[in-house]
Design a protein around this motif. Structure first.
Motif, PDB file in Angstrom:
ATOM      1  N   PRO A  24     -12.659  51.501  61.198  1.00  0.00           N
ATOM      2  CA  PRO A  24     -14.028  52.036  61.152  1.00  0.00           C
ATOM      3  C   PRO A  24     -14.421  52.687  62.465  1.00  0.00           C
ATOM      4  CG  PRO A  24     -14.094  49.676  61.456  1.00  0.00           C
ATOM      5  CD  PRO A  24     -12.640  50.037  61.292  1.00  0.00           C
ATOM      6  N   THR A  25     -15.476  53.450  62.417  1.00  0.00           N
ATOM      7  CA  THR A  25     -16.032  54.065  63.622  1.00  0.00           C
ATOM      8  C   THR A  25     -16.875  53.022  64.364  1.00  0.00           C
ATOM      9  OG1 THR A  25     -16.082  56.212  62.529  1.00  0.00           O
ATOM     10  CG2 THR A  25     -17.423  55.947  64.519  1.00  0.00           C
ATOM     11  N   LEU A  26     -16.456  52.667  65.568  1.00  0.00           N
ATOM     12  CA  LEU A  26     -17.097  51.601  66.322  1.00  0.00           C
ATOM     13  C   LEU A  26     -18.147  52.177  67.265  1.00  0.00           C
ATOM     14  CD1 LEU A  26     -13.915  49.509  67.199  1.00  0.00           C
ATOM     15  CD2 LEU A  26     -15.492  49.174  65.300  1.00  0.00           C
ATOM     16  N   TRP A 104      -9.426  37.643  64.482  1.00  0.00           N
ATOM     17  CA  TRP A 104      -9.565  38.005  63.066  1.00  0.00           C
ATOM     18  C   TRP A 104     -10.273  39.342  62.917  1.00  0.00           C
ATOM     19  CZ3 TRP A 104     -14.312  38.615  60.521  1.00  0.00           C
ATOM     20  CH2 TRP A 104     -14.214  38.871  59.159  1.00  0.00           C
ATOM     21  N   ARG A 105     -11.298  39.579  63.720  1.00  0.00           N
ATOM     22  CA  ARG A 105     -12.017  40.851  63.630  1.00  0.00           C
ATOM     23  C   ARG A 105     -11.127  42.020  64.053  1.00  0.00           C
ATOM     24  NH1 ARG A 105     -17.808  42.366  66.486  1.00  0.00           N
ATOM     25  NH2 ARG A 105     -17.837  44.544  65.793  1.00  0.00           N
ATOM     26  N   ALA A 106     -10.297  41.820  65.060  1.00  0.00           N
ATOM     27  CA  ALA A 106      -9.374  42.878  65.468  1.00  0.00           C
ATOM     28  C   ALA A 106      -8.383  43.208  64.358  1.00  0.00           C
ATOM     29  CB  ALA A 106      -8.634  42.455  66.747  1.00  0.00           C
ATOM     30  N   THR A 111      -7.967  47.302  65.299  1.00  0.00           N
ATOM     31  CA  THR A 111      -8.218  47.666  66.687  1.00  0.00           C
ATOM     32  C   THR A 111      -8.067  46.445  67.578  1.00  0.00           C
ATOM     33  OG1 THR A 111      -9.864  48.533  68.230  1.00  0.00           O
ATOM     34  CG2 THR A 111     -10.699  47.298  66.357  1.00  0.00           C
ATOM     35  N   LEU A 112      -7.655  46.694  68.813  1.00  0.00           N
ATOM     36  CA  LEU A 112      -7.531  45.626  69.807  1.00  0.00           C
ATOM     37  C   LEU A 112      -8.748  45.535  70.710  1.00  0.00           C
ATOM     38  CD1 LEU A 112      -3.825  46.169  70.928  1.00  0.00           C
ATOM     39  CD2 LEU A 112      -4.695  44.464  69.329  1.00  0.00           C
ATOM     40  N   ARG A 113      -9.747  46.364  70.494  1.00  0.00           N
ATOM     41  CA  ARG A 113     -10.887  46.422  71.399  1.00  0.00           C
ATOM     42  C   ARG A 113     -11.629  45.092  71.536  1.00  0.00           C
ATOM     43  NH1 ARG A 113     -16.334  47.575  70.706  1.00  0.00           N
ATOM     44  NH2 ARG A 113     -17.361  48.196  72.655  1.00  0.00           N
ATOM     45  N   PRO A 114     -11.908  44.332  70.455  1.00  0.00           N
ATOM     46  CA  PRO A 114     -12.630  43.064  70.662  1.00  0.00           C
ATOM     47  C   PRO A 114     -11.930  42.113  71.624  1.00  0.00           C
ATOM     48  CG  PRO A 114     -12.652  43.666  68.346  1.00  0.00           C
ATOM     49  CD  PRO A 114     -11.716  44.616  69.019  1.00  0.00           C
ATOM     50  N   LEU A 242      -0.951  50.175  71.611  1.00  0.00           N
ATOM     51  CA  LEU A 242      -0.630  50.639  70.262  1.00  0.00           C
ATOM     52  C   LEU A 242       0.557  51.597  70.268  1.00  0.00           C
ATOM     53  CD1 LEU A 242      -4.196  51.153  68.769  1.00  0.00           C
ATOM     54  CD2 LEU A 242      -2.646  49.233  68.421  1.00  0.00           C
ATOM     55  N   ASP A 243       0.649  52.456  71.283  1.00  0.00           N
ATOM     56  CA  ASP A 243       1.809  53.343  71.381  1.00  0.00           C
ATOM     57  C   ASP A 243       3.088  52.553  71.622  1.00  0.00           C
ATOM     58  OD1 ASP A 243       0.163  55.483  70.984  1.00  0.00           O
ATOM     59  OD2 ASP A 243       0.007  56.030  73.117  1.00  0.00           O
TER      60      ASP A 243
END
Length: 347
Positions: A24-26, A104-106, A111-114, A242-243
């Motif tokens: 999603p767009t965060l 769980w949210r990631a 995404t790894l941002r959280p 991620l890369d």
């Protein structure tokens, strides 16, 4: 009708727990002008609190008055509950709980941002609060030496309160990462009440001065307000991770054997021509096989080369000794002249 509404509600709940098909767009918080003003005001209040303690102002006198009041003796019936409640401000247990939720949210949002934001917040908290604790070296109420003094520079490590600052950052990070404005407001109020309760609990238990708790609240708020400055670094770290994951997966796919699909054609021998078929039929005749096989081979395939005697010419060999295995309780049989066995009646 009520059952159908309940089932529809459960379906919506499970749908929110499932993984989203796409990332999603965060909404990433930015360092706006309003945030900078709030950060500057909070920092000024932080410095004013430290200065008030350093000069032994009315704030230090209030600390001593609260300490002599001994809240844990005024309300002993809630002591057992608050012993457990203060754990919500300890870094170890709270970090594990929040990290599990953010993990769980990631996974759900791809995404790894959280997790990276939470790690950056804890790193800032450890650096700022830890440096302030060591630098000011204030003793706690249980170790105070002089009544009315600020107990600064005595080798302590309680100013500001680490429990309070950790509660502000740990529970406030949930509001910082909220995806909607309504959820952010609700989580902000909840985390504020949680950290307020943890700070007052440390005052009740007598482990912190009241000024320690006030500075802990301000220190945690400073970390949350400064987090948008870390967002570009967090974005670069996420892209690099991620890369690296994609490159590792690509190497694994390159080295793995590719199984043959069902629809692929097998490697077959090309059809033989008419001349090759005729030659093959000639080679399969008995005459052709006899011409290819030697009449008298020099050595059989199962014998080593060299002269061999026939079975009738071999000397028979009689094995020496008994073929029975030795027995411990059996006497050996004599090989000499057999003794005469007495007849019945002669003895």
């Amino acid at each position: 009708m009520r059952t159908e509404r309940n089932l529809a509600r459960l379906d919506r709940v499970f749908a929110r727990l499932d993984r989203e098909p796409d990332r999603p767009t965060l909404d990433v918080p930015k360092m706006s002008r309003h945030r900078i003003v709030l950060l500057a005001a909070t920092l000024a209040f932080y410095l004013a609190t430290v200065w008030a303690v350093v000069i032994t102002s009315w704030l230090v006198r209030l600390d001593w008055q609260v300490m002599f009041f001994r809240p844990y003796q005024q309300w002993p019936e809630i002591h057992a509950f608050l012993d457990y409640y203060v754990v919500l401000g300890q870094r170890g247990p709270t970090a594990v709980m929040i990290a599990a939720w953010l993990g769980w949210r990631a996974w759900r949002q791809h995404t790894l941002r959280p997790l990276l934001v939470f790690g950056a917040a804890l790193l800032l908290l450890n650096i700022t609060v830890g440096a302030a604790k060591i630098g000011m070296g204030r003793l706690g109420p249980h170790y105070a030496t002089t009544i009315g003094s600020n107990e600064m520079g005595m080798g302590g490590d309680i100013f500001p309160s680490g429990h309070t600052a950790n509660a502000v950052v740990t529970w406030g990070i949930l509001a910082y990462l909220a995806s909607t404005p309504g959820t952010r407001r609700w989580l902000s109020a909840s985390s504020a009440l949680m950290s307020l309760g943890v700070g007052l609990t440390t005052v009740y238990l007598g482990t912190h001065w009241l000024s320690d708790v006030v500075l802990g609240w301000v220190a945690g708020l400073l970390v949350l307000l400064a987090l948008p400055w870390c967002e570009p670094l967090i974005t670069r770290a996420e892209t690099w991770l991620l890369d690296a994951r994609d490159r590792r997966r690509a190497r694994g796919l390159d080295t793995a054997p590719v199984p043959a699909s069902v629809g692929t054609a097998a490697l077959l021998k090309p059809p033989a021509t008419a001349e090759e078929e005729a030659a093959a039929r000639e080679n399969t005749t008995p005459a052709a096989r006899s011409s290819r096989t030697p009449a008298h081979p020099q050595h059989p395939a199962h014998l080593a080369p060299g002269p061999h005697a026939s079975r009738s010419e071999r000397t028979p060999v009689t094995p020496a000794g008994s073929r029975r295995p030795p027995h411990a309780d059996r006497a050996p049989r004599a090989t000499g002249t057999p003794t005469t066995r007495p007849l019945p009646g002669n003895g």
